[in-house]
Design a protein around this motif. Sequence first.
Motif, PDB file in Angstrom:
ATOM      1  N   PHE A 178       0.899  -1.199   0.130  1.00 38.16           N
ATOM      2  CA  PHE A 178       0.084   0.193  -0.040  1.00 38.16           C
ATOM      3  C   PHE A 178       0.898   1.172   0.173  1.00 38.16           C
ATOM      4  N   VAL A 179       0.588   2.033  -1.099  1.00 32.25           N
ATOM      5  CA  VAL A 179       1.448   3.303  -1.030  1.00 32.25           C
ATOM      6  C   VAL A 179       0.704   4.522  -1.253  1.00 32.25           C
ATOM      7  N   ASP A 207       1.710  -6.534  -6.229  1.00 32.21           N
ATOM      8  CA  ASP A 207       0.407  -6.220  -6.177  1.00 32.21           C
ATOM      9  C   ASP A 207       0.341  -4.883  -5.238  1.00 32.21           C
ATOM     10  N   VAL A 208       0.220  -3.530  -5.809  1.00 32.03           N
ATOM     11  CA  VAL A 208       0.262  -2.451  -5.321  1.00 32.03           C
ATOM     12  C   VAL A 208      -1.114  -1.740  -5.293  1.00 32.03           C
ATOM     13  N   THR A 209      -1.287  -1.212  -4.226  1.00 29.17           N
ATOM     14  CA  THR A 209      -2.693  -0.217  -4.040  1.00 29.17           C
ATOM     15  C   THR A 209      -1.973   1.131  -3.759  1.00 29.17           C
ATOM     16  N   TYR A 210      -2.561   1.973  -4.410  1.00 31.76           N
ATOM     17  CA  TYR A 210      -1.840   3.380  -4.504  1.00 31.76           C
ATOM     18  C   TYR A 210      -2.855   4.182  -4.531  1.00 31.76           C
ATOM     19  N   GLU A 211      -2.841   5.320  -3.412  1.00 30.31           N
ATOM     20  CA  GLU A 211      -3.688   6.493  -3.250  1.00 30.31           C
ATOM     21  C   GLU A 211      -2.975   7.697  -3.048  1.00 30.31           C
ATOM     22  N   GLU A 212      -3.304   8.618  -3.890  1.00 34.58           N
ATOM     23  CA  GLU A 212      -2.878   9.872  -4.043  1.00 34.58           C
ATOM     24  C   GLU A 212      -3.975  10.938  -3.255  1.00 34.58           C
ATOM     25  N   PHE A 213      -3.492  11.930  -2.463  1.00 33.58           N
ATOM     26  CA  PHE A 213      -4.467  12.627  -1.739  1.00 33.58           C
ATOM     27  C   PHE A 213      -4.136  13.997  -1.572  1.00 33.58           C
TER      28      PHE A 213
END
Length: 235
Positions: A178-179, A207-213
């Motif tokens: 998770f990034v 397997d990468v979950t990516y969240e920009e905020f």
Amino acid sequence: MSEPAPPDRVPADDPRHGRLTARAHPPVASAPTGLMPMTGAHGGPLAMAYAPEPATDGTAYRLVVLLHGAGGSARQGLDLLLPVADAHHLLLVAPQASASSWDLIAGGFGVDVRRIDGLLATVFDGYPVREVTLGGFSDGASYALSLGLANGDLVDAVLAFSPGFAAPPVTHGRPRIFVSHGVDDRVLPIDLCSRRLVPHLHSLGYDVTYEEFPGGHEVSTPLRQSATDWLTTPP
């Protein structure tokens, strides 16, 4: 940063590989719950830890090792997930780096690998553990990614809040990742860091979950909850 020694020139048990040797096993002693310091043989601070009360059904803990940013403290690392530890039965351990930041950033894996390995061994002796996660913020996120990719046969998941890079000298296993990164980050700019790093991890098969905020160099309460939900939901 100096280049790490080629893996074929470094003994398998050398900390420059970033390899952790401790493994979960049935506890051999009872251990306390709540917030506690973890100290070395001479009383020096090595880490802060938090252990929720044991589950009534005997369910083992998910251990989360949390790594602070440059110039930070073990307590700052612990605070990344302390608010959600009880609700999700997370056993938290937040090491203190041996210097102002983690050894890899200073020139290569070494003393901090040994420190984390020793902390893991202590935790495994005292608590039932079923999964191991590495997490961190800023330099701690870069270190969590690098150490996690080198130890995917132990670590099943990595939480990387605003990382700068990943540089494992060797890789093992395929931990899920998770990034998160703020689009207005001025410390580790997103275009130079996660927007390059995440596609590279995808290309390597992770397997990468990516969240920009919309924010800067930070971990907000909603982001903490999103990461925890991801961590505790079976893949």
